[in-house]
Scaffold this active site. Sequence first.
Site, PDB file in Angstrom:
ATOM      1  N   ARG A  81       7.063   2.000  -7.514  1.00 51.85           N
ATOM      2  CA  ARG A  81       7.950   2.609  -6.523  1.00 51.85           C
ATOM      3  C   ARG A  81       9.133   3.196  -7.279  1.00 51.85           C
ATOM      4  O   ARG A  81       9.564   2.670  -8.306  1.00 51.85           O
ATOM      5  CB  ARG A  81       8.445   1.587  -5.498  1.00 51.85           C
ATOM      6  CG  ARG A  81       7.401   1.141  -4.487  1.00 51.85           C
ATOM      7  CD  ARG A  81       7.062   2.263  -3.508  1.00 51.85           C
ATOM      8  NE  ARG A  81       6.197   1.823  -2.424  1.00 51.85           N
ATOM      9  CZ  ARG A  81       4.875   1.854  -2.453  1.00 51.85           C
ATOM     10  NH1 ARG A  81       4.263   2.298  -3.545  1.00 51.85           N
ATOM     11  NH2 ARG A  81       4.160   1.453  -1.415  1.00 51.85           N
TER      12      ARG A  81
ATOM     13  N   GLU B  10      13.124  10.111  -3.326  1.00 51.82           N
ATOM     14  CA  GLU B  10      11.779  10.621  -3.074  1.00 51.82           C
ATOM     15  C   GLU B  10      11.681  11.056  -1.616  1.00 51.82           C
ATOM     16  O   GLU B  10      12.064  10.288  -0.733  1.00 51.82           O
ATOM     17  CB  GLU B  10      10.747   9.527  -3.369  1.00 51.82           C
ATOM     18  CG  GLU B  10       9.318  10.013  -3.324  1.00 51.82           C
ATOM     19  CD  GLU B  10       8.327   8.917  -3.711  1.00 51.82           C
ATOM     20  OE1 GLU B  10       7.454   8.618  -2.874  1.00 51.82           O
ATOM     21  OE2 GLU B  10       8.430   8.376  -4.832  1.00 51.82           O
TER      22      GLU B  10
ATOM     23  N   HIS C   2       3.767  11.282  -5.838  1.00 55.13           N
ATOM     24  CA  HIS C   2       3.374  10.030  -5.185  1.00 55.13           C
ATOM     25  C   HIS C   2       1.972  10.148  -4.574  1.00 55.13           C
ATOM     26  O   HIS C   2       1.782  10.002  -3.366  1.00 55.13           O
ATOM     27  CB  HIS C   2       4.389   9.627  -4.112  1.00 55.13           C
ATOM     28  CG  HIS C   2       4.303   8.152  -3.775  1.00 55.13           C
ATOM     29  ND1 HIS C   2       5.362   7.457  -3.222  1.00 55.13           N
ATOM     30  CD2 HIS C   2       3.296   7.252  -3.909  1.00 55.13           C
ATOM     31  CE1 HIS C   2       5.002   6.188  -3.021  1.00 55.13           C
ATOM     32  NE2 HIS C   2       3.741   6.044  -3.426  1.00 55.13           N
TER      33      HIS C   2
END
Length: 316
Positions: free
Chosen positions: A232, A260, A279
Amino acid sequence: MTTDVWLPFPADEIAGLPGASDSGLNYRFWDGGPEFPADPADCVFYVVPYMKATEIAVRPLPAMASLRAVQTLTAGIDHVEPGLKFLAPGVRLCNAKGVHEASTAELALALTLASLRGIPGFVEGQRQEEWRSGFYPALADKSVLIVGYGSIGSAIEDRLAPFECARVARVARSARATERGPVHPLADLPSLLPEADVVVVSTPLTDTSRGLVNADFLAHMKDGALLVNVARGPVVDTKALLAELESGRITAALDVTDPEPLPAGHPLWHAPGVLISPHVGGSTSAFEPRAKRLLAAQLTRYVSGEPLDNVVLTTQ
């Protein structure tokens, strides 16, 4: 008696799902749209929509008074944790262990190989019609450190096996033994980082791991090492990473960032020695069949009164 199950796929698209007539369950399709498919108070089993923002994932939770289980379709649970405070005691929260290992490990290896072998430079050279020959680093004979040795970390090591790495070391929250060798505790990072040519981060986002890859962590990495993050974004201190990248001391390959999505104009986009993917570790063709198999198995257990798999916590 409430029997609604909220699913992010239409029920007739999930093979092996307990039949509504036999199980007594009412399947409701909801993939995060503005309108709920039914009264949230009647939902007993909530499958969180995939790749939706936290505010969407937790939006129905305050009204789900009858809820008994929450199933994520992600390995991490950080996007639903803010909503757990609204739930009654005894609700089981399950993650998607077994769904993302193959695709995330595949991307970790792809990012590692692409960065070491200079693939981004070759792509740019092709655009510029430049023949960029020369010697480039290989994964063979490199020492790799996997930080976060759960099911995804183990799957990454599976895929490293044919590449003739000199060494693979493993780190998790606590020490344990595996068939491949020891898993070191986080406290051993200062002694392990200077030996690693490639550091792959695959830990879940928790209070312990948030900011784990900070200035001190990065300073312990050897000159010329590669950092690969498929965990993450907030596991890595972006400011500290930028300082190291801009110095040219290390390189990075990132499937996740903080913030993000990475906004236009952010300095990380153009930092030297960085490769960024948006991602996509879990969002591949491998996701849907594995996710549907998990849901069919979990709901079969739920109907039969068997313990659910992948229970991360139970609300208090």
